[in-house]
Design a protein around this motif. Structure first.
Motif, PDB file in Angstrom:
ATOM      1  N   UNK A   1       0.862  -1.179   0.000  1.00 29.34           N
ATOM      2  CA  UNK A   1       0.000   0.000   0.000  1.00 29.34           C
ATOM      3  C   UNK A   1       0.898   1.228   0.000  1.00 29.34           C
ATOM      4  N   UNK A   2       0.710   2.112  -0.970  1.00 28.21           N
ATOM      5  CA  UNK A   2       1.508   3.329  -1.071  1.00 28.21           C
ATOM      6  C   UNK A   2       0.580   4.531  -1.094  1.00 28.21           C
ATOM      7  N   UNK A   3       1.164   5.701  -1.045  1.00 28.94           N
ATOM      8  CA  UNK A   3       0.373   6.934  -0.997  1.00 28.94           C
ATOM      9  C   UNK A   3      -0.586   7.046  -2.185  1.00 28.94           C
ATOM     10  N   UNK A   4      -0.156   6.572  -3.345  1.00 23.96           N
ATOM     11  CA  UNK A   4      -0.940   6.768  -4.562  1.00 23.96           C
ATOM     12  C   UNK A   4      -1.955   5.657  -4.797  1.00 23.96           C
ATOM     13  N   UNK A   5      -1.807   4.511  -4.089  1.00 25.17           N
ATOM     14  CA  UNK A   5      -2.751   3.417  -4.292  1.00 25.17           C
ATOM     15  C   UNK A   5      -2.203   2.074  -3.846  1.00 25.17           C
ATOM     16  N   UNK A   6      -2.891   1.006  -4.254  1.00 25.81           N
ATOM     17  CA  UNK A   6      -2.537  -0.353  -3.841  1.00 25.81           C
ATOM     18  C   UNK A   6      -1.852  -1.098  -4.983  1.00 25.81           C
TER      19      UNK A   6
ATOM     20  N   UNK B   1       0.996  11.620  -7.350  1.00 24.39           N
ATOM     21  CA  UNK B   1      -0.172  12.175  -6.675  1.00 24.39           C
ATOM     22  C   UNK B   1      -0.591  13.527  -7.261  1.00 24.39           C
ATOM     23  N   UNK B   2       0.316  14.202  -7.957  1.00 18.88           N
ATOM     24  CA  UNK B   2      -0.044  15.484  -8.570  1.00 18.88           C
ATOM     25  C   UNK B   2      -1.142  15.304  -9.613  1.00 18.88           C
ATOM     26  N   UNK B   3      -1.250  14.095 -10.185  1.00 20.35           N
ATOM     27  CA  UNK B   3      -2.260  13.804 -11.206  1.00 20.35           C
ATOM     28  C   UNK B   3      -3.487  13.116 -10.610  1.00 20.35           C
ATOM     29  N   UNK B   4      -3.506  12.904  -9.300  1.00 16.95           N
ATOM     30  CA  UNK B   4      -4.589  12.166  -8.670  1.00 16.95           C
ATOM     31  C   UNK B   4      -4.074  10.826  -8.190  1.00 16.95           C
ATOM     32  N   UNK B   5      -4.954   9.937  -7.832  1.00 15.16           N
ATOM     33  CA  UNK B   5      -4.549   8.624  -7.337  1.00 15.16           C
ATOM     34  C   UNK B   5      -5.040   7.517  -8.244  1.00 15.16           C
ATOM     35  N   UNK B   6      -4.511   6.318  -8.006  1.00 11.23           N
ATOM     36  CA  UNK B   6      -5.005   5.138  -8.696  1.00 11.23           C
ATOM     37  C   UNK B   6      -6.391   4.797  -8.166  1.00 11.23           C
ATOM     38  N   UNK B   7      -7.293   4.479  -9.055  1.00 10.60           N
ATOM     39  CA  UNK B   7      -8.640   4.123  -8.634  1.00 10.60           C
ATOM     40  C   UNK B   7      -8.793   2.623  -8.405  1.00 10.60           C
ATOM     41  N   UNK B   8      -7.845   1.821  -8.937  1.00  7.59           N
ATOM     42  CA  UNK B   8      -7.860   0.383  -8.751  1.00  7.59           C
ATOM     43  C   UNK B   8      -6.445  -0.116  -8.513  1.00  7.59           C
ATOM     44  N   UNK B   9      -6.270  -1.250  -7.835  1.00  6.93           N
ATOM     45  CA  UNK B   9      -4.920  -1.784  -7.598  1.00  6.93           C
ATOM     46  C   UNK B   9      -4.204  -2.105  -8.908  1.00  6.93           C
ATOM     47  N   UNK B  10      -2.889  -1.984  -8.889  1.00  3.34           N
ATOM     48  CA  UNK B  10      -2.049  -2.314 -10.043  1.00  3.34           C
ATOM     49  C   UNK B  10      -1.212  -3.540  -9.700  1.00  3.34           C
ATOM     50  N   UNK B  11      -1.244  -4.541 -10.576  1.00  5.94           N
ATOM     51  CA  UNK B  11      -0.413  -5.730 -10.409  1.00  5.94           C
ATOM     52  C   UNK B  11       0.869  -5.555 -11.209  1.00  5.94           C
ATOM     53  N   UNK B  12       2.017  -5.752 -10.546  1.00  5.38           N
ATOM     54  CA  UNK B  12       3.328  -5.642 -11.181  1.00  5.38           C
ATOM     55  C   UNK B  12       3.877  -7.047 -11.374  1.00  5.38           C
TER      56      UNK B  12
ATOM     57  N   UNK C   1      -4.340  -1.688 -15.276  1.00  9.50           N
ATOM     58  CA  UNK C   1      -4.079  -2.104 -13.900  1.00  9.50           C
ATOM     59  C   UNK C   1      -2.970  -3.153 -13.823  1.00  9.50           C
ATOM     60  N   UNK C   2      -2.063  -3.127 -14.808  1.00 11.61           N
ATOM     61  CA  UNK C   2      -0.942  -4.056 -14.844  1.00 11.61           C
ATOM     62  C   UNK C   2       0.309  -3.342 -15.336  1.00 11.61           C
ATOM     63  N   UNK C   3       1.448  -3.701 -14.744  1.00 13.19           N
ATOM     64  CA  UNK C   3       2.743  -3.272 -15.264  1.00 13.19           C
ATOM     65  C   UNK C   3       3.623  -4.511 -15.369  1.00 13.19           C
ATOM     66  N   UNK C   4       4.139  -4.777 -16.560  1.00 13.17           N
ATOM     67  CA  UNK C   4       5.046  -5.892 -16.799  1.00 13.17           C
ATOM     68  C   UNK C   4       6.461  -5.336 -16.842  1.00 13.17           C
ATOM     69  N   UNK C   5       7.355  -5.898 -16.021  1.00 11.05           N
ATOM     70  CA  UNK C   5       8.706  -5.364 -15.913  1.00 11.05           C
ATOM     71  C   UNK C   5       9.731  -6.478 -16.111  1.00 11.05           C
ATOM     72  N   UNK C   6      10.693  -6.237 -17.000  1.00 10.52           N
ATOM     73  CA  UNK C   6      11.835  -7.137 -17.085  1.00 10.52           C
ATOM     74  C   UNK C   6      12.622  -7.017 -15.789  1.00 10.52           C
ATOM     75  N   UNK C   7      12.959  -8.140 -15.180  1.00  7.37           N
ATOM     76  CA  UNK C   7      13.629  -8.122 -13.881  1.00  7.37           C
ATOM     77  C   UNK C   7      14.844  -7.203 -13.892  1.00  7.37           C
TER      78      UNK C   7
END
Length: 202
Positions: free
Chosen positions: A28-33, A61-72, A100-106
């Motif tokens: 849980x972070x300031x901008x969302x889950x 946060x300057x643009x607002x917050x996430x409205x739904x959790x993001x899976x990384x 609501x997803x971010x795919x990241x190369x390790x």
């Protein structure tokens, strides 16, 4: 079971295969889950990404917050990333964001000695700006239909992450567009990365 169900099931298995033995953690972070999916070999990379989320939160946060959790999803190789997001032939690609997803190369695979925290922070701030934009603009069903142009998507993300020094300067862009006046602005699929992201940023 609907006709679409086998396709969705196959996609789910494909994603799991990219990640390998899966671990899951929540943040849980300031901008969302956030939820992190990663393999044992990428536990340290997951920790770097978690730290990056905390670093990114105040600026997002300057643009607002996430409205739904993001899976990384932490992918163990560049090939795994390209396959997961269906973007082949992009050697420079390290991450890809959706609603609501971010795919990241390790991060451990970014170079011989892995990625430094500052690199990870910058990348995640850029990618999470995309997710936040999509969530603020629409909902999960309709975000792809908004038609947000590439120059705006990438320009907002690059501006938020302060990446202007990475791309072509305004002077270089002016010379390029004098020679190619009909070239699109900020489209990574039609231009070199430096020109596309430079045009979008500036």
């Amino acid at each position: 079971m609907t006709r679409a169900a086998p396709v969705l099931l196959a996609l789910g298995w494909a994603c799991a295969a990219h990640v390998g033995p899966s671990h899951r953690s929540e943040l849980r972070a300031e901008v969302g889950a956030f939820v992190f999916e990663y393999g044992e070999a990428d536990r340290h990379g997951k920790e770097q990404l978690e730290q990056a989320v905390h670093q990114a939160s105040p600026r997002l946060a300057r643009w607002g917050g996430l409205t739904e959790p993001v899976t990384v999803y932490v992918l163990p190789s560049h090939r795994g990333l390209e396959e997961a997001v269906n973007r082949r032939g992009h050697p420079w690609l390290k991450a890809w964001a959706r609603y609501d997803e971010v795919f990241v190369q390790s991060p451990r695979t970014w170079s011989l000695f892995g990625a430094g925290q500052r690199e990870v922070d910058e990348l995640m701030l850029h990618e999470l700006t995309h997710s936040l934009m999509y969530q603020q603009a629409s909902d999960r069903t309709h975000w792809r239909r908004k038609g947000i142009p590439p120059w705006f998507r990438e320009g907002m993300a690059s501006f938020t992450a302060e990446q202007g020094s990475r791309w072509s300067s305004p002077e270089d862009l002016a010379r390029f567009y004098q020679e190619h006046p009909s070239a699109p602005v900020g489209d990574p699929d039609a231009l070199t990365v430096r020109i596309a992201y430079g045009g979008a940023h500036h």
